[in-house]
Every structure is written in structure tokens, then in C-alpha cells.
Design an enzyme around this catalytic site. Structure first.
Site, PDB file in Angstrom:
ATOM      1  N   THR A  73      69.053  52.135  20.446  1.00 41.31           N
ATOM      2  CA  THR A  73      67.732  52.756  20.310  1.00 41.31           C
ATOM      3  C   THR A  73      67.353  53.478  21.604  1.00 41.31           C
ATOM      4  O   THR A  73      66.847  54.604  21.576  1.00 41.31           O
ATOM      5  CB  THR A  73      66.680  51.686  19.947  1.00 41.31           C
ATOM      6  OG1 THR A  73      67.086  51.067  18.717  1.00 41.31           O
ATOM      7  CG2 THR A  73      65.294  52.283  19.795  1.00 41.31           C
ATOM      8  N   ASN A 156      73.982  52.755   7.789  1.00 36.90           N
ATOM      9  CA  ASN A 156      73.886  51.309   7.937  1.00 36.90           C
ATOM     10  C   ASN A 156      73.593  50.581   6.632  1.00 36.90           C
ATOM     11  O   ASN A 156      73.974  49.431   6.459  1.00 36.90           O
ATOM     12  CB  ASN A 156      72.819  50.951   8.982  1.00 36.90           C
ATOM     13  CG  ASN A 156      71.544  51.728   8.803  1.00 36.90           C
ATOM     14  OD1 ASN A 156      71.549  52.957   8.807  1.00 36.90           O
ATOM     15  ND2 ASN A 156      70.440  51.034   8.632  1.00 36.90           N
ATOM     16  N   GLN A 184      77.259  52.023  13.371  1.00 39.47           N
ATOM     17  CA  GLN A 184      77.901  51.215  12.317  1.00 39.47           C
ATOM     18  C   GLN A 184      79.380  51.536  12.170  1.00 39.47           C
ATOM     19  O   GLN A 184      80.153  50.705  11.693  1.00 39.47           O
ATOM     20  CB  GLN A 184      77.195  51.428  10.975  1.00 39.47           C
ATOM     21  CG  GLN A 184      75.772  50.888  10.935  1.00 39.47           C
ATOM     22  CD  GLN A 184      75.690  49.359  10.956  1.00 39.47           C
ATOM     23  OE1 GLN A 184      76.679  48.648  10.738  1.00 39.47           O
ATOM     24  NE2 GLN A 184      74.510  48.839  11.234  1.00 39.47           N
ATOM     25  N   SER A 204      76.184  50.787  19.858  1.00 37.13           N
ATOM     26  CA  SER A 204      75.467  49.528  20.099  1.00 37.13           C
ATOM     27  C   SER A 204      76.487  48.408  20.213  1.00 37.13           C
ATOM     28  O   SER A 204      77.429  48.338  19.414  1.00 37.13           O
ATOM     29  CB  SER A 204      74.518  49.254  18.930  1.00 37.13           C
ATOM     30  OG  SER A 204      73.856  48.023  19.128  1.00 37.13           O
ATOM     31  N   ALA A 205      76.289  47.491  21.181  1.00 35.24           N
ATOM     32  CA  ALA A 205      77.265  46.417  21.401  1.00 35.24           C
ATOM     33  C   ALA A 205      77.243  45.367  20.291  1.00 35.24           C
ATOM     34  O   ALA A 205      78.292  44.845  19.897  1.00 35.24           O
ATOM     35  CB  ALA A 205      76.980  45.738  22.743  1.00 35.24           C
ATOM     36  N   CYS A 331      66.570  45.835  10.595  1.00 27.99           N
ATOM     37  CA  CYS A 331      66.276  45.968  12.027  1.00 27.99           C
ATOM     38  C   CYS A 331      64.836  45.677  12.373  1.00 27.99           C
ATOM     39  O   CYS A 331      64.501  45.373  13.500  1.00 27.99           O
ATOM     40  CB  CYS A 331      66.636  47.360  12.496  1.00 27.99           C
ATOM     41  SG  CYS A 331      68.401  47.580  12.494  1.00 27.99           S
TER      42      CYS A 331
END
Ligand code: PLP
Length: 388
Positions: A73, A156, A184, A204-205, A331
Site C-alpha cells: 500500500t 486478488n 498476488q 508485498s512480503a 484487506c
């Protein structure tokens, strides 16, 4: 004895990999600040640079062009800006075009004013409408600045893979910039930033077995960069101020290294399990609608609507039976709303969809139990004649 729970919500977040956990513990044992020149600082710096290399390798990028952030984000808010630089020269983007199925992190437009954000329609199949993209870019007034376009690599909710390389040709032919949310897709399909011809990727991790609260903006080259979102002590070569979250970055790097390995065999195993799941579901409830089954999808995602079962009711019913899944995107702190993705596909967004998403730790026994639970909830719906 309570039955073991089944976790089929890997698109919401993936469990932390043991490799990521141990890299994080190693990082927590270090005392130095990565910006310090002494030995302690250099040890911390080395750990960050190893992680940077692993993240770069996952997407075919140059390590120097990976900028760590606190989340995908944050990376989205960094890059989605009217203010960029091409080397030393300022570069203005005057309008952002986002696909109608983007995650809110992108869909809200980052640092663009809401009036400067336009939506690109998607086809009923769930794939971005490239003709609509082209029409928008043809109409884009160039005098005020460049068009910036954001299209995700895989959605996603549905897992549907988007034609990013084709979009890149259209965007670049019109002199625009392309930002790709690969959150994703990373680790679930091979990614090469050069083959995609994307100007920027967002990662994103925690979707690939790393910690929550770590992400990255990956640039294709080092000349074109967005203006910093966080200014400060010059970390990340001035692109993102603030002392680095060493443990999170180390965990991200370790997870990225694992994700880059054996994608094809891992995917084949997951796809076989997803097929077993969907075949079982279709047998148990022939009226189930599996979204995106006719187009290219991530191997791990099954997004479905069961007529007569509201997504929010269904989510609770599955949870009570011991199965964790999501009603659309998960989310927003447990909030269950209409699916903007189904809406964009022209489908009944009110009933909503339920998403089952698998991961490397999913096995056949879990899938068979999931089908059993699905059958039970489906039958209950049938008996009551209304939502379960
Ligand atoms: N983009 C997509 C496609 C996502 O699925 C998510 C998280 O669900 C995000 C962005 C945001 O990622 P983060 O949680 O790291 O901010």
C-alpha cells in the site's frame, strides 16, 4: 477432539515461512544501524542488500532499483503520483487510469486528486478491456502531462491474470507510464519486469510467506523515479526516508528467495488440488458459479458464487465448520462489502463471492474436507430454500 482448522485464505495472507522467521531472528540479533559505517552497521547493511538481491531476482529486476517500503500500500502511494523525475528533470503525470478491478491500495489513486483518476473497464470475463484502455489514452490531453496507467498482474479476488505486456505496448505507444501491482502474482507465476515492460512493480512480503508490514516498489530503470512519499535521512538512496525495518526486510528477502524457487512444480501441485476442489464443488452443487474458470487464472485461487448464499453468511458458515476463506477481498479489517470486482464484471455484486485460495502447505486431505464442508453448506442452503 476439535478438528484441525483448514486455512484456504492464502490470498489474504500466507503463513510465515520458517526461512523468513529465521532470517528475521538473525536480523533482530544485530545491533547496528544499516546507515552506520562501522562494523555493526555494515552487518545490518549487508543483510538489507542480500534481501534486495532476492526481491530483485524474484521479478527479474536490478537490485539497485528495489525500494523497500512498509507495505505494498505504501509502495502504491509512493508511485501513484503526478510528480516524477527523469534523471534530474521533473516529469508530470496529469491523469491516472486504473483498472476497475484494482485493489483499493491502487484504485484510490495514491497521490492523484480523485478528479484526476479514471477507471478502465473490464470485460465480463474479468480481463481488462484493452480497447477501452486505448480509447482512454487516445483521448488523453498530452499538454498537461503524461498518462499513468495501473493494471494489476493477477486479481486478488478472482486470480484472473491480466494482459499486462499487451497493455504495456498500448501505454508506451502513447508515451505513458505503466505501474503493475504484482502482489498476488509474485511467487505464483514467473515474473520478469523487462518481459512485462512495466515501468514499476509493487510487491508485498506477506503474500509470499514473508512478514506483514513489508513491501517494495521495483523500478525498471534507475532514471525514472516518483517523488519520495517519505522524506528523511536519505535512506533507500533518498527514495524512502526512515531507518529500515531490518527484520521485516530480511524476512521479505528470505521469502522472496523461496518464492522464486520451483514455481512451476509448486504451481502444478497446487493447480491439481484446485481442480480436485472445483470438481468436488461442482459435483456437490452443480449450480455453483466459479468465476474466471474460462480464462487464465492463478493456479491457487477459486472465487465462486453459490446462488442463494450471501457471501457474508457463507463466510461465517464456513468458519464455524472450521474452514477459513474470504468473502471477496479481506484487506479491510473484516469488512464484508459488495465485490467491486464482480460489479466490474457485470455480475451480481450483492450476493458477493467467496474466495478459496490455496498455498504450498495445502494438501489433498484438506481439499477433501473443504469439499465436504462445501457440500454440507450447499445442501443446507437447498433445504431452507434461502440463504444458509
Ligand atoms: N494489492 C493487492 C492485489 C493485494 O491483494 C493487497 C493485499 O491484499 C495489496 C495490494 C496491499 O498489500 P499490503 O497489505 O502489503 O499493503
Amino acid at each position: 477432539m476439535a478438528k484441525e482448522r483448514i486455512y484456504l485464505d492464502w490470498n489474504a495472507t500466507a503463513p510465515l515461512l520458517s526461512e523468513a522467521r529465521s532470517a528475521m531472528l538473525d536480523a533482530l540479533a544485530l545491533s547496528g544501524n544499516p546507515s552506520s559505517v562501522h562494523q555493526e552497521g555494515r552487518a545490518a547493511r549487508a543483510m538489507i542488500e542480500t534481501a534486495r538481491r532476492h526481491v530483485a531476482e524474484l521479478v527479474g529486476a536490478t537490485p539497485a532499483n528495489v525500494i523497500f517500503a512498509s507495505s505494498a500500500t505504501e509502495a502504491a502511494n509512493h508511485v501513484l503520483t503526478p510528480h516524477l523525475r527523469m534523471g534530474r528533470a521533473p516529469l508530470a503525470a496529469s491523469r491516472l487510469y486504473v483498472s476497475a478491478i484494482e485493489h483499493p491500495a491502487v484504485r484510490l489513486g495514491g497521490r492523484f486528486e480523485p478528479v484526476a483518476v479514471s477507471e478502465i473497464a473490464v470485460l465480463p470475463s474479468g480481463v481488462v478491456d484493452l480497447a477501452a484502455l486505448e480509447a482512454l489514452l487516445v483521448a488523453h490531453p498530452r499538454e498537461a502531462g503524461l498518462p499513468m496507467v495501473a493494471i494489476m498482474l493477477a486479481n486478488n479476488e478472482t486470480g484472473i491474470v491480466q494482459p499486462v505486456a499487451d497493455a504495456a505496448r498500448i501505454v508506451h505507444a502513447r508515451g505513458g507510464l505503466l505501474v503493475v501491482d504484482a502482489v498476488q502474482a509474485a511467487g505464483r507465476m514467473p515474473i520478469d519486469i523487462n518481459a512485462l515492460d512495466a515501468d514499476f512493480l509493487i510487491l508485498s512480503a506477506h503474500k509470499l510467506g514473508g512478514p506483514k508490514g513489508a513491501g517494495a516498489l521495483v523500478a525498471r530503470g534507475e532514471t525514472l523515479m516518483p517523488s519520495p512519499l517519505i522524506r528523511g535521512g536519505g535512506q533507500e538512496k533518498g527514495h524512502r526516508g526512515g531507518t529500515e525495518n531490518l527484520a521485516a526486510i530480511a524476512g521479505f528477502g528470505a521469502a522472496a528467495a523461496m518464492a522464486a524457487k520451483d514455481i512451476e512444480p509448486r504451481n502444478a501441485a497446487i493447480r491439481a488440488l484446485r481442480d480436485r476442489l472445483e470438481n468436488g464443488m461442482r459435483k456437490a452443487a452443480p449450480d455453483v458459479v466459479i468465476h474466471g474458470s474460462g480464462v487464465e487464472r492463478l493456479a491457487n485461487t477459486c472465487f465462486f458464487t453459490l446462488p442463494g448464499l450471501k457471501a457474508e453468511t457463507g463466510q461465517i458458515a464456513f468458519d464455524l465448520e472450521g474452514l477459513a476463506l474470504s468473502a471477496g477481498a479481506a484487506c479491510s479489517s473484516g469488512k464484508v462489502g459488495e465485490s467491486h470486482v464482480l460489479n466490474a464484471m457485470g455480475l451480481d455484486a450483492k450476493t458477493g463471492g467467496l474466495r478459496l485460495s490455496l498455498g504450498p502447505a495445502t494438501d489433498a486431505a484438506m481439499i477433501d474436507r473443504a469439499v465436504e464442508i462445501f457440500g454440507k453448506i450447499g445442501a443446507r442452503r437447498g433445504l431452507s430454500g434461502k440463504a444458509a
